[in-house]
Write a protein that holds these residues in place. Structure first.
Motif, PDB file in Angstrom:
ATOM      1  N   ASN A  24      -2.128  11.979  -0.953  1.00 29.48           N
ATOM      2  CA  ASN A  24      -0.833  12.204  -0.294  1.00 29.48           C
ATOM      3  C   ASN A  24       0.296  12.086  -1.313  1.00 29.48           C
ATOM      4  OD1 ASN A  24      -1.960   9.438   0.795  1.00 29.48           O
ATOM      5  ND2 ASN A  24       0.194   9.142   1.155  1.00 29.48           N
ATOM      6  N   ASP A  25       1.269  11.245  -1.111  1.00 26.27           N
ATOM      7  CA  ASP A  25       2.510  11.293  -1.898  1.00 26.27           C
ATOM      8  C   ASP A  25       2.333  11.373  -3.415  1.00 26.27           C
ATOM      9  OD1 ASP A  25       2.922  10.289   0.623  1.00 26.27           O
ATOM     10  OD2 ASP A  25       3.962   8.478  -0.021  1.00 26.27           O
TER      11      ASP A  25
ATOM     12  N   GLN B  29      -0.892   9.141  -4.384  1.00 27.18           N
ATOM     13  CA  GLN B  29      -1.627   8.353  -3.397  1.00 27.18           C
ATOM     14  C   GLN B  29      -3.007   8.993  -3.229  1.00 27.18           C
ATOM     15  OE1 GLN B  29      -0.176   5.469  -1.147  1.00 27.18           O
ATOM     16  NE2 GLN B  29       0.247   5.467  -3.335  1.00 27.18           N
TER      17      GLN B  29
ATOM     18  N   TRP C 265      -7.465   9.487   4.519  1.00 32.12           N
ATOM     19  CA  TRP C 265      -6.598   8.430   3.985  1.00 32.12           C
ATOM     20  C   TRP C 265      -7.271   7.061   4.096  1.00 32.12           C
ATOM     21  CZ3 TRP C 265      -4.304   3.889   5.410  1.00 32.12           C
ATOM     22  CH2 TRP C 265      -3.165   3.480   4.696  1.00 32.12           C
TER      23      TRP C 265
ATOM     24  N   MET D 144      -5.861   3.024  -0.560  1.00 33.50           N
ATOM     25  CA  MET D 144      -4.824   3.641  -1.374  1.00 33.50           C
ATOM     26  C   MET D 144      -4.812   3.137  -2.820  1.00 33.50           C
ATOM     27  SD  MET D 144      -3.244   6.188  -0.285  1.00 33.50           S
ATOM     28  CE  MET D 144      -4.711   6.783   0.523  1.00 33.50           C
TER      29      MET D 144
ATOM     30  N   PHE E  23       0.416   1.386  -2.592  1.00 33.65           N
ATOM     31  CA  PHE E  23       1.245   2.385  -1.930  1.00 33.65           C
ATOM     32  C   PHE E  23       2.224   3.018  -2.931  1.00 33.65           C
ATOM     33  CE2 PHE E  23       1.179   1.705   2.976  1.00 33.65           C
ATOM     34  CZ  PHE E  23      -0.196   1.815   2.974  1.00 33.65           C
ATOM     35  N   SER E  24       3.063   3.893  -2.426  1.00 31.72           N
ATOM     36  CA  SER E  24       3.871   4.761  -3.297  1.00 31.72           C
ATOM     37  C   SER E  24       4.884   4.034  -4.165  1.00 31.72           C
ATOM     38  CB  SER E  24       4.601   5.795  -2.438  1.00 31.72           C
ATOM     39  OG  SER E  24       3.676   6.766  -2.024  1.00 31.72           O
TER      40      SER E  24
ATOM     41  N   ARG F  11       9.118  -0.528   1.467  1.00 26.72           N
ATOM     42  CA  ARG F  11       8.168   0.113   0.521  1.00 26.72           C
ATOM     43  C   ARG F  11       8.770   1.276  -0.280  1.00 26.72           C
ATOM     44  NH1 ARG F  11       6.149   1.411   5.559  1.00 26.72           N
ATOM     45  NH2 ARG F  11       6.337   3.581   6.208  1.00 26.72           N
ATOM     46  N   ASP F  12       7.964   1.718  -1.204  1.00 25.76           N
ATOM     47  CA  ASP F  12       8.167   2.924  -2.015  1.00 25.76           C
ATOM     48  C   ASP F  12       9.323   2.784  -3.012  1.00 25.76           C
ATOM     49  OD1 ASP F  12       6.172   3.788  -0.294  1.00 25.76           O
ATOM     50  OD2 ASP F  12       7.519   4.973   0.955  1.00 25.76           O
TER      51      ASP F  12
ATOM     52  N   GLU G 200      11.016   5.940   4.450  1.00 27.35           N
ATOM     53  CA  GLU G 200       9.995   6.125   3.411  1.00 27.35           C
ATOM     54  C   GLU G 200      10.487   6.909   2.187  1.00 27.35           C
ATOM     55  OE1 GLU G 200       5.852   6.188   5.860  1.00 27.35           O
ATOM     56  OE2 GLU G 200       6.655   8.157   5.416  1.00 27.35           O
ATOM     57  N   CYS G 201       9.783   6.683   1.110  1.00 27.92           N
ATOM     58  CA  CYS G 201       9.863   7.511  -0.102  1.00 27.92           C
ATOM     59  C   CYS G 201      11.280   7.920  -0.513  1.00 27.92           C
ATOM     60  CB  CYS G 201       9.011   8.760   0.065  1.00 27.92           C
ATOM     61  SG  CYS G 201       7.321   8.378   0.506  1.00 27.92           S
TER      62      CYS G 201
ATOM     63  N   TYR H 168       6.216  16.816   2.262  1.00 26.67           N
ATOM     64  CA  TYR H 168       6.571  15.449   2.658  1.00 26.67           C
ATOM     65  C   TYR H 168       6.577  14.586   1.399  1.00 26.67           C
ATOM     66  CZ  TYR H 168       7.009  11.406   5.735  1.00 26.67           C
ATOM     67  OH  TYR H 168       7.483  10.288   6.388  1.00 26.67           O
ATOM     68  N   ALA H 169       7.378  13.513   1.445  1.00 25.07           N
ATOM     69  CA  ALA H 169       7.329  12.468   0.411  1.00 25.07           C
ATOM     70  C   ALA H 169       7.514  13.011  -1.000  1.00 25.07           C
ATOM     71  CB  ALA H 169       6.000  11.706   0.497  1.00 25.07           C
TER      72      ALA H 169
ATOM     73  N   TRP I 245       4.338  16.501  -1.641  1.00 22.62           N
ATOM     74  CA  TRP I 245       2.977  16.488  -1.076  1.00 22.62           C
ATOM     75  C   TRP I 245       2.857  17.653  -0.095  1.00 22.62           C
ATOM     76  CZ3 TRP I 245       1.882  12.657   3.472  1.00 22.62           C
ATOM     77  CH2 TRP I 245       0.612  12.872   4.002  1.00 22.62           C
TER      78      TRP I 245
HETATM   79  C1  FRU Z   1       4.434   8.276   2.928  1.00 25.45           C
HETATM   80  C2  FRU Z   1       3.759   6.924   2.912  1.00 25.45           C
HETATM   81  C3  FRU Z   1       4.518   5.948   2.059  1.00 25.45           C
HETATM   82  C4  FRU Z   1       3.450   4.975   1.661  1.00 25.45           C
HETATM   83  C5  FRU Z   1       2.281   5.870   1.468  1.00 25.45           C
HETATM   84  C6  FRU Z   1       0.952   5.249   1.771  1.00 25.45           C
HETATM   85  O1  FRU Z   1       3.547   9.336   3.118  1.00 25.45           O
HETATM   86  O2  FRU Z   1       3.616   6.441   4.244  1.00 25.45           O
HETATM   87  O3  FRU Z   1       5.621   5.375   2.711  1.00 25.45           O
HETATM   88  O4  FRU Z   1       3.794   4.273   0.502  1.00 25.45           O
HETATM   89  O5  FRU Z   1       2.478   6.979   2.305  1.00 25.45           O
HETATM   90  O6  FRU Z   1      -0.085   6.101   1.411  1.00 25.45           O
END
Ligand code: FRU
Length: 548
Positions: A128-129, A145, A153, A156, A185-186, A255-256, A300-301, A352-353, A372
């Motif tokens: 993902n991200d 990710q 998923w 991570m 995580f990110s 986060r992130d 997020e992100c 996304y992200a 992503w």
């Molecule tokens: C966004 C997210 C981030 C997190 C990550 C976990 O897609 O939810 O906020 O760090 O994915 O994989």
């Protein structure tokens, strides 16, 4: 199989209904990869790698004696050592694990049916991200990710790929594995040229990454650094957090971390998503962080960057950015971001992200983003992808300042123009496009002109790559009005890959992306539609694979 030194230490855990066998095997690592058989039909159970009594990795895996596909661990860091592989699930499949210098499936790697041919995707597992995007010593680093052990998923970790041109990528071993504090995580990466952190060595600045460690109780921000160009990392303070703000926000959602150097005040800035928005923290040494401010309205992100308006270096604005590609434009003094307008979007669909690169040389000066691509690749041993790298620009429009995005110029090297027409009816255009019926990848640039039609578009096997409703001003489901509101024309630059479609409208004013989903019963292939439309311009390019 003969490379294995197996010590089966079977422990029978039987009940009336099931009989699971937990066990471990030991393998002396002589090859690069451990190949592991998995199936989505199995349940997840814990596996760990222990070397000299120290647990190096712990994850869950759907190990299977009847594998649907194979995943791998890159063991190059452990060569010559004996790894104890412990598994808490049904251990029947343990004996199938083998080491080799090739991954299982190497022969068909990058040729798989739904493998993106000019987008980055990981060899095996889930992504993902994008994380830790940074340019350093001629390499663009793309961490991401990643679940190395399954196409969904979980677990991570930070996967890692490098590129010299933003287009051709080489996948490297996983850079950050989950630890006792949490899964990885990110986050983001910087180069600490002045050695403010003390992590560097003379002549060797550290690459410093910031990630969120996620566990069932909380999300905390942690730091790791690399002295070998991002290949391997040491977790600062044993992976203990530098920020733990759960109590402050009465929320697990913190986060992130997105870190960059704020030149005017010579300090580091971290933008961190906390509960209902993005917070700003500052630091002198990348370890001690001070909370400065918070702006609500994002999730997020985070990203935060400065861009010149229409390329004017004397007129710059800051852009605050969230995971869903919404953004605000405003000012930033190193501690507080002040929006000067509303919240907008410029891209939608599977993106996304997205994150932008740190440390792009000033002589280049571009703000380069990778998002992503939430594009499922059903039935493949890998899943999801990165979208094309794009250059973000800030332009004056009739509505005020707006972000534009277009694929970076490096993408051009993959595209060869093969056909070009102008002034076609839709029937004529559809006829011309017949020779590209079978293309698994293609780029098409087209301008369509509406007159009698309020709705018009361009399909591929019944899928609407472009579906424009001039009455409701909807373009593939989102509001869109051209810069000239009286315009009856729409230009689309369309990038078709095996499993995705990306569309850039009117020079990057708006873009969107989608999973490529042909209707198998449809025989039309490429199909322009709309009452009496004119296909003013139609250009077709073949696109080279980045994996050849
Ligand atoms: C966004 C997210 C981030 C997190 C990550 C976990 O897609 O939810 O906020 O760090 O994915 O994989």
């Amino acid at each position: 199989m003969k490379h294995l030194m197996k010590h089966l230490l079977a422990l029978m855990l039987c009940s009336a209904a099931t009989c699971a066998v937990a066990a471990d095997i030991s393998i002396k690592i002589t090859k690069r990869y451990l190949n592991l058989p998995v199936s989505q039909k199995e349940k997840r159970s814990v596996m760990s790698y222990t070397i000299n009594g120290k647990e190096e990795q712990r994850f869950v895996i759907r190990l299977s004696a009847n594998p649907e596909y194979w995943v791998f661990s890159d063991m190059s860091a452990y060569k010559g050592k004996t790894v104890k592989i412990s598994f808490e699930g049904d251990a029947t499949a343990l004996s199938k694990i083998y080491q080799d210098d090739q991954i299982n499936g190497q022969d068909s790697l990058y040729k798989e049916k739904k493998r993106p041919q000019y987008h980055f995707s990981t060899r095996r597992g889930w992504i993902n991200d994008p994380n830790g995007m940074v340019f350093y010593e001629g390499e663009y680093h793309l961490y991401y990710q990643h679940n190395p052990f399954e196409r969904e998923w979980e677990n991570m970790s930070w996967g890692h790929a490098v590129s010299k041109d933003l287009v051709h990528w080489e996948e490297l071993p996983v850079a950050l594995h989950p630890d006792k504090i949490g899964t990885m995580f990110s986050g983001s990466a910087v180069i600490d040229y002045d050695n403010t952190s003390g992590f560097g060595k003379p002549g060797k600045p550290a690459m410093v990454v910031f990630y969120t460690a996620d566990n069932p109780d909380r999300q905390v921000q942690c730091v790791a650094y690399s002295l070998d160009k991002g290949r391997t990392f040491t977790k600062y303070n044993g992976g203990k957090p530098v920020i733990d703000s759960k109590e402050k926000w009465n929320s697990k959602d913190t986060r992130d971390p997105r870190v960059f150097w704020y030149k005017p005040s010579k300090h580091w800035v971290m933008v961190l998503n906390e509960r209902d928005g993005h917070s700003i923290y500052t630091s002198a040494n990348l370890k001690d962080w001070t909370f400065e401010s918070h702006i609500t309205g994002f999730w997020e992100c985070p990203d935060l960057f400065e861009l010149p308006v229409d390329g004017d270096q004397n007129n710059k604005k800051w852009v605050m950015y969230g995971a869903s590609n919404t953004y605000m434009i405003g000012s930033f003094d190193g501690k507080v971001f002040k929006p000067e307008g509303g919240k907008y979007y410029f891209s939608s669909g599977s993106i996304y992200a997205a994150q932008t690169f740190n440390n792009i040389p000033e002589s280049d000066g571009r703000r380069i983003q990778i998002g992503w691509g939430r594009v499922p690749q059903a039935g493949m041993p890998f899943n999801n992808m990165m979208l094309l790298p794009t250059e973000l620009t800030l332009r004056k429009t009739k509505d005020g300042l707006r972000l534009y995005s277009l694929p970076v110029k490096e993408v051009e090297q993959l595209c060869t123009p093969v056909k070009k027409w102008s002034g076609l009816s839709s029937a004529e255009a559809n006829d011309k496009m017949k020779e590209f019926y079978d293309a698994d990848k293609l780029r098409i640039k087209t301008t369509i002109k509406l007159s009698h039609a309020t709705e018009a578009g361009f399909n591929l096997f019944a899928q609407r790559m472009v579906g424009y409703d001039m009455n409701f001003n909807m373009l593939n489901g989102m509001f869109y009005s051209p810069q000239d509101p009286t315009s009856m024309e729409l230009t689309a630059d369309i990038y078709i890959d095996r499993s995705s479609i990306e569309v850039f409208i009117d020079g990057g004013a708006y873009s969107y992306s989608m999973e490529r989903k042909p209707d198998r019963n449809n025989r039309e292939g490429f199909h322009f539609w709309g009452n009496n439309i004119e296909v003013k311009n139609l250009e077709v390019f073949t696109v080279k694979s980045i994996w050849e």
